[in-house]
Design a protein around this motif. Structure first.
Motif, PDB file in Angstrom:
ATOM      1  N   SER A 197      39.275  46.217  41.123  1.00 48.90           N
ATOM      2  CA  SER A 197      39.084  45.901  42.537  1.00 48.90           C
ATOM      3  C   SER A 197      37.847  46.593  43.090  1.00 48.90           C
ATOM      4  O   SER A 197      37.107  46.007  43.890  1.00 48.90           O
ATOM      5  N   CYS A 198      37.602  47.844  42.681  1.00 52.07           N
ATOM      6  CA  CYS A 198      36.402  48.548  43.136  1.00 52.07           C
ATOM      7  C   CYS A 198      35.139  47.954  42.522  1.00 52.07           C
ATOM      8  O   CYS A 198      34.088  47.931  43.171  1.00 52.07           O
ATOM      9  N   ILE A 199      35.217  47.488  41.280  1.00 52.81           N
ATOM     10  CA  ILE A 199      34.044  46.889  40.645  1.00 52.81           C
ATOM     11  C   ILE A 199      33.752  45.518  41.233  1.00 52.81           C
ATOM     12  O   ILE A 199      32.586  45.153  41.433  1.00 52.81           O
ATOM     13  N   GLY A 200      34.794  44.733  41.496  1.00 47.20           N
ATOM     14  CA  GLY A 200      34.609  43.375  41.981  1.00 47.20           C
ATOM     15  C   GLY A 200      35.009  42.335  40.958  1.00 47.20           C
ATOM     16  O   GLY A 200      34.600  41.177  41.057  1.00 47.20           O
ATOM     17  N   ILE A 201      35.821  42.724  39.963  1.00 45.10           N
ATOM     18  CA  ILE A 201      36.340  41.792  38.963  1.00 45.10           C
ATOM     19  C   ILE A 201      37.630  41.190  39.507  1.00 45.10           C
ATOM     20  O   ILE A 201      38.584  41.916  39.796  1.00 45.10           O
ATOM     21  N   LEU A 202      37.671  39.868  39.619  1.00 45.15           N
ATOM     22  CA  LEU A 202      38.788  39.189  40.272  1.00 45.15           C
ATOM     23  C   LEU A 202      39.760  38.544  39.297  1.00 45.15           C
ATOM     24  O   LEU A 202      40.934  38.360  39.634  1.00 45.15           O
ATOM     25  N   ASP A 203      39.303  38.168  38.100  1.00 42.51           N
ATOM     26  CA  ASP A 203      40.144  37.456  37.133  1.00 42.51           C
ATOM     27  C   ASP A 203      40.049  38.162  35.789  1.00 42.51           C
ATOM     28  O   ASP A 203      39.017  38.081  35.102  1.00 42.51           O
ATOM     29  N   ILE A 204      41.125  38.845  35.412  1.00 46.88           N
ATOM     30  CA  ILE A 204      41.152  39.564  34.144  1.00 46.88           C
ATOM     31  C   ILE A 204      42.589  39.921  33.807  1.00 46.88           C
ATOM     32  O   ILE A 204      43.429  40.078  34.709  1.00 46.88           O
ATOM     33  N   SER A 205      42.875  40.036  32.522  1.00 41.05           N
ATOM     34  CA  SER A 205      44.169  40.546  32.068  1.00 41.05           C
ATOM     35  C   SER A 205      43.911  41.642  31.049  1.00 41.05           C
ATOM     36  O   SER A 205      42.929  41.587  30.297  1.00 41.05           O
TER      37      SER A 205
END
Length: 255
Positions: A197-205
């Motif tokens: 969330s701090c980096i800005g990654i929205l879609d990951i598992s």
């Protein structure tokens, strides 16, 4: 006059600097920093004037004594190119771990507070830091300022996910990262969720095996996302192809 019982402790008397020595008397014509205040101004109706100056305009002297200047000051020269101190105020700050620790010495246990903080702007820049102090607030502040000085830039595909799947091992911690389509969300360990969330990654598992120590998970995540990703330029250079062909083959680019 009441007589004191034998064996009873004497009442403690608060001492004021400049008045606790016998034979000395405070000059009543001067303003004492602890006993006096500046004279209040009143208007014709007798109401207090709000513009009356305070005794300490900025902060009490004790605040400057308690501060650790080395941990509070963030030099702009240590920040990535293009960032200023005003930009740091807009960063997301997440205190992932706040706990009480004890250092065992010959004099006994020395307690202290430990904090682990992650900061980021949500646009590909983030960092983490640790802080330890006697108070929780100061430990978090130290960790936050250290995280500001350890910012790292991360590559993101389409500004929402990673370029490819990553398997990384850090000491006894094993993590698997998987790139996901739009709208998938962040389905992973709660520490990794806050970092993404701090980096800005929205879609990951992601899946964590082995040690789930918070510090190991945080370090493994930063190390994997910053060092283990292969960009299209690197793949094209290694295979002797054009970047356009690599993007069309691996990422389904239309051009």
């Amino acid at each position: 006059m009441a007589r004191q019982r034998p064996g009873a402790s004497k009442p403690t008397v608060a001492r004021v600097p400049g008045l606790d020595q016998p034979g000395t008397l405070h000059n009543l014509s001067e303003i004492h920093p602890l006993l006096d205040h500046y004279p209040r101004k009143t208007d014709q109706d007798g109401n207090l004037d709000l513009e009356t100056p305070k005794l300490w305009a900025s902060a009490p002297p004790l605040d400057n004594m308690l501060k650790n200047q080395a941990d509070d000051d963030v030099d702009e020269a240590s920040l990535p190119h293009g960032l200023t101190k005003d930009d740091l105020k807009k960063f997301l700050k997440r205190a992932l771990v706040v706990k009480r620790t004890s250092n065992m010495t010959t004099a006994g246990k020395i307690p202290s507070m430990y904090a682990l903080v992650v900061v980021g702007n949500g646009q590909g820049i983030a960092g983490y830091g640790e802080g330890k102090d006697d108070e929780v607030a100061r430990a978090v502040r130290k960790a936050t300022n250290r995280a500001m000085r350890n910012l790292t830039a991360f590559e993101r595909y389409d500004d929402r996910t990673i370029y490819h799947d990553i398997d990384h091992k850090f000491h006894a911690t094993n993590i698997q990262f998987r790139s996901r389509p739009p709208g998938f969300g962040n389905r992973c360990n709660h520490y990794i969720h806050e970092i993404c969330s701090c980096i800005g990654i929205l879609d990951i598992s992601a899946k964590v095996w082995g040690s789930r120590n918070p510090m190991n998970v945080v370090k493994a995540t930063f190390e994997a996302l910053s060092l283990k990703q292969k960009l299209p330029e690197d793949i094209a250079r290694g295979r002797g192809k054009r970047v356009v062909d690599v993007q069309h083959t691996y990422y389904g680019a239309s051009e």
